[in-house]
Design a protein around this motif. Structure first.
Motif, PDB file in Angstrom:
ATOM      1  N   ALA A 184     -20.019  -0.104   9.795  1.00 41.32           N
ATOM      2  CA  ALA A 184     -20.538   0.873   8.593  1.00 41.32           C
ATOM      3  C   ALA A 184     -22.038   1.452   8.794  1.00 41.32           C
ATOM      4  O   ALA A 184     -22.698   1.751   7.208  1.00 41.32           O
ATOM      5  CB  ALA A 184     -20.951  -0.454   7.878  1.00 41.32           C
ATOM      6  N   THR A 185     -21.998   1.262   9.797  1.00 41.35           N
ATOM      7  CA  THR A 185     -23.820   2.264  10.314  1.00 41.35           C
ATOM      8  C   THR A 185     -23.596   3.533  11.223  1.00 41.35           C
ATOM      9  O   THR A 185     -24.773   4.087  10.972  1.00 41.35           O
ATOM     10  CB  THR A 185     -24.671   0.756  10.967  1.00 41.35           C
ATOM     11  N   ASP A 186     -22.161   3.465  11.514  1.00 40.02           N
ATOM     12  CA  ASP A 186     -22.324   5.303  11.630  1.00 40.02           C
ATOM     13  C   ASP A 186     -21.313   6.058  10.536  1.00 40.02           C
ATOM     14  O   ASP A 186     -20.773   5.634   9.116  1.00 40.02           O
ATOM     15  CB  ASP A 186     -21.202   4.693  13.028  1.00 40.02           C
ATOM     16  N   LYS A 187     -21.623   7.370  11.011  1.00 36.74           N
ATOM     17  CA  LYS A 187     -20.771   8.485  10.204  1.00 36.74           C
ATOM     18  C   LYS A 187     -19.507   8.112  11.268  1.00 36.74           C
ATOM     19  O   LYS A 187     -19.061   8.504  12.268  1.00 36.74           O
ATOM     20  CB  LYS A 187     -21.160   9.441  10.454  1.00 36.74           C
ATOM     21  N   ILE A 188     -18.217   7.736  10.140  1.00 38.31           N
ATOM     22  CA  ILE A 188     -16.693   7.942  11.016  1.00 38.31           C
ATOM     23  C   ILE A 188     -16.553   9.362  11.648  1.00 38.31           C
ATOM     24  O   ILE A 188     -16.210   9.861   9.946  1.00 38.31           O
ATOM     25  CB  ILE A 188     -15.958   6.651  10.272  1.00 38.31           C
ATOM     26  N   PRO A 189     -15.438   9.439  12.355  1.00 37.93           N
ATOM     27  CA  PRO A 189     -14.898  10.184  12.453  1.00 37.93           C
ATOM     28  C   PRO A 189     -13.951  10.625  12.135  1.00 37.93           C
ATOM     29  O   PRO A 189     -12.845  10.270  11.760  1.00 37.93           O
ATOM     30  CB  PRO A 189     -15.019  10.192  14.279  1.00 37.93           C
ATOM     31  N   GLN A 190     -14.014  11.941  11.306  1.00 36.79           N
ATOM     32  CA  GLN A 190     -12.244  12.235  10.365  1.00 36.79           C
ATOM     33  C   GLN A 190     -10.950  11.711  11.154  1.00 36.79           C
ATOM     34  O   GLN A 190     -11.050  11.323  10.364  1.00 36.79           O
ATOM     35  CB  GLN A 190     -12.861  13.998  10.196  1.00 36.79           C
ATOM     36  N   ASP A 191     -11.230  12.765  12.664  1.00 40.02           N
ATOM     37  CA  ASP A 191      -9.872  11.677  13.556  1.00 40.02           C
ATOM     38  C   ASP A 191      -9.582  10.516  13.054  1.00 40.02           C
ATOM     39  O   ASP A 191      -8.178   9.782  12.336  1.00 40.02           O
ATOM     40  CB  ASP A 191      -9.462  12.424  14.244  1.00 40.02           C
ATOM     41  N   VAL A 192     -10.446   9.269  13.023  1.00 38.21           N
ATOM     42  CA  VAL A 192     -10.028   8.043  12.697  1.00 38.21           C
ATOM     43  C   VAL A 192     -10.388   7.266  11.032  1.00 38.21           C
ATOM     44  O   VAL A 192      -9.122   7.001  10.827  1.00 38.21           O
ATOM     45  CB  VAL A 192     -11.628   7.349  13.015  1.00 38.21           C
ATOM     46  N   LEU A 193     -10.852   8.334  10.289  1.00 42.02           N
ATOM     47  CA  LEU A 193     -10.684   8.122   8.926  1.00 42.02           C
ATOM     48  C   LEU A 193      -9.132   8.656   8.519  1.00 42.02           C
ATOM     49  O   LEU A 193      -8.003   7.576   7.710  1.00 42.02           O
ATOM     50  CB  LEU A 193     -11.507   8.923   7.966  1.00 42.02           C
ATOM     51  N   ASP A 194      -8.897  10.020   8.858  1.00 43.50           N
ATOM     52  CA  ASP A 194      -7.578  10.861   8.716  1.00 43.50           C
ATOM     53  C   ASP A 194      -6.080   9.254   9.716  1.00 43.50           C
ATOM     54  O   ASP A 194      -4.838   9.092   8.366  1.00 43.50           O
ATOM     55  CB  ASP A 194      -6.653  11.928   9.815  1.00 43.50           C
ATOM     56  N   PHE A 195      -6.805   8.870  10.465  1.00 42.84           N
ATOM     57  CA  PHE A 195      -5.285   8.211  10.860  1.00 42.84           C
ATOM     58  C   PHE A 195      -5.465   6.124   9.891  1.00 42.84           C
ATOM     59  O   PHE A 195      -4.537   5.735   9.502  1.00 42.84           O
ATOM     60  CB  PHE A 195      -5.436   7.148  12.182  1.00 42.84           C
ATOM     61  N   THR A 196      -6.362   5.900   9.594  1.00 42.79           N
ATOM     62  CA  THR A 196      -6.983   4.654   9.024  1.00 42.79           C
ATOM     63  C   THR A 196      -6.020   4.914   7.607  1.00 42.79           C
ATOM     64  O   THR A 196      -5.610   3.896   7.237  1.00 42.79           O
ATOM     65  CB  THR A 196      -8.245   4.286   8.791  1.00 42.79           C
ATOM     66  N   GLN A 197      -5.861   6.263   6.912  1.00 41.06           N
ATOM     67  CA  GLN A 197      -5.705   6.670   5.395  1.00 41.06           C
ATOM     68  C   GLN A 197      -4.082   6.280   5.716  1.00 41.06           C
ATOM     69  O   GLN A 197      -3.121   5.746   4.531  1.00 41.06           O
ATOM     70  CB  GLN A 197      -6.323   7.513   4.632  1.00 41.06           C
ATOM     71  N   SER A 198      -3.717   6.796   6.601  1.00 39.33           N
ATOM     72  CA  SER A 198      -2.165   7.641   6.864  1.00 39.33           C
ATOM     73  C   SER A 198      -1.249   5.857   7.841  1.00 39.33           C
ATOM     74  O   SER A 198      -0.234   5.310   7.273  1.00 39.33           O
ATOM     75  CB  SER A 198      -2.179   8.176   8.464  1.00 39.33           C
ATOM     76  N   TYR A 199      -2.062   4.871   7.621  1.00 40.34           N
ATOM     77  CA  TYR A 199      -1.761   3.452   8.160  1.00 40.34           C
ATOM     78  C   TYR A 199      -1.415   2.596   6.924  1.00 40.34           C
ATOM     79  O   TYR A 199      -0.644   1.916   6.806  1.00 40.34           O
ATOM     80  CB  TYR A 199      -2.673   2.537   9.124  1.00 40.34           C
ATOM     81  N   MET A 200      -3.611   2.820   6.011  1.00 38.16           N
ATOM     82  CA  MET A 200      -2.543   1.899   4.986  1.00 38.16           C
ATOM     83  C   MET A 200      -1.710   2.496   3.481  1.00 38.16           C
ATOM     84  O   MET A 200      -1.139   1.973   3.019  1.00 38.16           O
ATOM     85  CB  MET A 200      -4.294   2.506   3.918  1.00 38.16           C
ATOM     86  N   ASP A 201      -1.559   3.938   4.007  1.00 42.07           N
ATOM     87  CA  ASP A 201      -0.580   4.464   3.019  1.00 42.07           C
ATOM     88  C   ASP A 201       0.862   4.288   2.812  1.00 42.07           C
ATOM     89  O   ASP A 201       1.841   4.145   4.345  1.00 42.07           O
ATOM     90  CB  ASP A 201      -0.256   6.821   3.247  1.00 42.07           C
ATOM     91  N   ILE A 202       1.436   3.074   2.172  1.00 37.35           N
ATOM     92  CA  ILE A 202       3.421   3.088   2.535  1.00 37.35           C
ATOM     93  C   ILE A 202       3.920   4.478   1.916  1.00 37.35           C
ATOM     94  O   ILE A 202       5.459   3.959   2.170  1.00 37.35           O
ATOM     95  CB  ILE A 202       3.021   2.388   1.690  1.00 37.35           C
ATOM     96  N   LYS A 203       3.721   5.464   2.155  1.00 35.85           N
ATOM     97  CA  LYS A 203       4.373   6.953   1.210  1.00 35.85           C
ATOM     98  C   LYS A 203       5.641   6.316   0.266  1.00 35.85           C
ATOM     99  O   LYS A 203       5.456   5.567  -0.489  1.00 35.85           O
ATOM    100  CB  LYS A 203       4.585   7.195   2.685  1.00 35.85           C
ATOM    101  N   SER A 204       6.395   6.789   0.729  1.00 38.12           N
ATOM    102  CA  SER A 204       8.126   6.273   0.284  1.00 38.12           C
ATOM    103  C   SER A 204       8.693   4.795  -0.103  1.00 38.12           C
ATOM    104  O   SER A 204       9.590   5.233  -0.442  1.00 38.12           O
ATOM    105  CB  SER A 204       8.545   7.586  -0.084  1.00 38.12           C
ATOM    106  N   SER A 205       7.850   4.288   0.782  1.00 38.43           N
ATOM    107  CA  SER A 205       8.380   2.864   0.908  1.00 38.43           C
ATOM    108  C   SER A 205       9.034   2.108  -0.332  1.00 38.43           C
ATOM    109  O   SER A 205       8.146   2.211  -0.905  1.00 38.43           O
ATOM    110  CB  SER A 205       7.280   1.795   1.642  1.00 38.43           C
ATOM    111  N   SER A 206       9.975   1.345   0.193  1.00 42.22           N
ATOM    112  CA  SER A 206      10.418   0.367  -1.678  1.00 42.22           C
ATOM    113  C   SER A 206       9.194  -0.839  -1.633  1.00 42.22           C
ATOM    114  O   SER A 206       9.908  -1.009  -2.300  1.00 42.22           O
ATOM    115  CB  SER A 206      12.243   0.070  -0.768  1.00 42.22           C
ATOM    116  N   ALA A 207       9.184  -1.477  -0.438  1.00 45.75           N
ATOM    117  CA  ALA A 207       8.424  -2.572  -0.152  1.00 45.75           C
ATOM    118  C   ALA A 207       7.775  -2.620   1.113  1.00 45.75           C
ATOM    119  O   ALA A 207       7.513  -2.041   1.264  1.00 45.75           O
ATOM    120  CB  ALA A 207       9.551  -3.414  -0.592  1.00 45.75           C
ATOM    121  N   ILE A 208       7.217  -3.940   1.077  1.00 45.78           N
ATOM    122  CA  ILE A 208       6.117  -4.705   2.388  1.00 45.78           C
ATOM    123  C   ILE A 208       6.550  -5.477   2.052  1.00 45.78           C
ATOM    124  O   ILE A 208       6.565  -6.305   1.299  1.00 45.78           O
ATOM    125  CB  ILE A 208       4.263  -4.360   1.291  1.00 45.78           C
TER     126      ILE A 208
END
Length: 456
Positions: A184-208
């Motif tokens: 939380a104290t650092d500027k997070i690299p964009q590639d890390v943010l992109d990966f994290t956002q992709s990991y959070m995204d369930i895309k077109s999945s029907s359930a979790i």
């Protein structure tokens, strides 16, 4: 929960991310589904592939990944993930096309269950009009912390000064800014943010599907249900529903069980930091000195790759070995669930990976928490502050480690934690037994998958 009576077994295809902490719950889920009457296919990278002969009830599809001689260490993980997603998409699509063409013989493909790191699965599934379900191998509270972290980033509330790290985050109390999955104290690299956002995204999945239970994650699951707006099935702990399945990719040293047989009940501190964490030589020495000064019997897993680039065993000082020879057992890898179930084990000094945490709680064993990355900080905070079965180290020097071990193993506070851990064990047993929340959720999940096959 009886098997469904299919005229021809419906097939579920599982796609794990090829590291131990992700492969283990996916294999366990496969065993659970198989017990419900589904045929199981595992689409697995050649890298870190389990031995198919250990799982005769599964069909394995080897995905060419081109990871031979590639740096697969944690430090290079984003590149590994990109590499896997690029190289596995084509082979996976070819397999699925072939499988769909043989449904009359092999059984209908009901759905694909995949680890969200393997996002090529979503691309292929959409192309072939196949339903998908995401498997989350972390606690729901971790996903909730990720959602809030991105809200804080949008509001430009992080990065923040180091003096604010101990401040609680109102939306996800009791988590503090220091417990967020990214610094939380650092500027997070964009590639890390992109990966994290992709990991959070369930895309077109029907359930979790979640390897957790309502008794552990009730409020976060409620919040995430509103966030994702698809059915959520918390059916964990998986390992209790697939108790006889061996999932380790490394050879287990069963000799440690004989050593444990000679120790007094609740006297041994078990030490292991999972399959991926890396420490430096100084940290290794601090842990060794803390164990020595605690004067408690210990079983310590020192896998060769624990020390980056060197064999960790070679760096353990001779005076440590001499001082602890009568009360210590050091091995490269263990059958962890058997170790945690052993009556001699009274505490677990852990990295707080989710599989390890669930296995420990399910045996009524409290933890000393030394998290390394991602969900481990969140889990450690919950262990200490919410579930109250964990010791948070004041520091990771020998003094803090010695104090943490003594607190857990010989103090009144440790006895209270052990009692609470036993209560949590009983609560989780209720979840998976008839009428429990995980039991009911699994029934609903089976019905949901059958309905997906019918809508294709």
């Amino acid at each position: 929960m009886e098997k469904l009576g299919f005229e021809r077994r419906q097939r579920v295809v599982l796609v794990p991310f090829p590291f131990q902490g992700h492969i283990t719950p996916m294999l366990q889920l496969g065993s659970i589904f198989h017990s419900k009457g589904f045929s199981i296919t595992i689409a697995q990278t050649k890298f870190n592939s389990p031995n198919p002969s250990n799982y005769p009830e599964f069909t394995f599809l080897p995905l060419s990944d081109n990871l031979d001689n590639y740096d697969t260490s944690f430090c290079n993980m984003l590149n590994v993930i990109s590499f896997v997603n690029t190289n596995c998409e084509g082979p996976f699509e070819d397999y699925m096309v072939q499988m769909l063409g043989e449904e009359d013989v092999q059984g209908e493909v009901a759905c694909i269950v995949y680890d969200p790191i393997m996002n090529f699965v979503n691309v292929v599934a959409n192309k072939l009009n196949l339903p998908t379900i995401v498997l989350k191998t972390t606690p729901a509270t971790y996903m909730q912390s990720q959602v809030v972290m991105f809200q804080l980033l949008e509001e430009k509330l992080i990065p923040l000064p180091e003096s604010q790290l101990q401040v609680s985050i109102p939306q996800i109390h009791p988590l503090r800014f220091k417990d967020l999955p990214l610094p939380a104290t650092d500027k997070i690299p964009q590639d890390v943010l992109d990966f994290t956002q992709s990991y959070m995204d369930i895309k077109s999945s029907s359930a979790i599907i979640w390897n957790t239970a309502n008794t552990l994650d009730h409020y976060p699951l409620q919040q995430l249900q509103q966030h994702f707006r698809v059915p959520i099935f918390p059916i964990g702990p998986f390992h209790k529903l697939a108790p006889n399945l061996t999932t380790s990719l490394m050879e287990e040293d069963n000799g440690c069980l004989s050593w444990l047989d000679k120790q007094a009940p609740n006297s041994v501190i078990y030490v292991s930091f999972g399959s991926l964490a890396i420490i430096d030589e100084n940290a290794l020495l601090e842990i060794a000195r803390g164990l020595a000064k605690s004067e408690q019997p210990f079983l310590w897993v020192v896998r060769p790759s624990l020390l980056n680039g060197s064999n960790a065993m070679d760096f353990l000082p001779e005076d440590f070995k001499e001082r602890t020879r009568e009360r210590g057992c050091i091995v490269k890898w263990v059958p962890q669930r058997k170790v945690l179930a052993h009556p001699a084990v009274g505490g677990f000094f852990s990295h707080c990976g989710w599989n390890s945490t669930l296995e420990s709680i399910c045996e009524g064993v409290p933890l000393i928490c030394m998290p390394f990355f991602t969900d481990q900080m969140v889990i450690a905070r919950y262990m200490n502050y919410v579930w109250k079965v964990g010791v948070e180290l004041e520091n990771v020097l020998e003094s803090g480690i010695e104090k943490g071990i003594r607190t857990l193993m010989v103090s009144e506070e440790g006895k209270v934690m052990r009692k609470r851990a036993f209560e949590m064990k009983l609560e989780l047993e209720q979840c998976i037994n008839g009428g429990g929340s995980s039991y009911e959720s699994l029934d609903q999940l089976v019905e949901f998958i059958v309905s997906l096959a019918g809508r294709k």
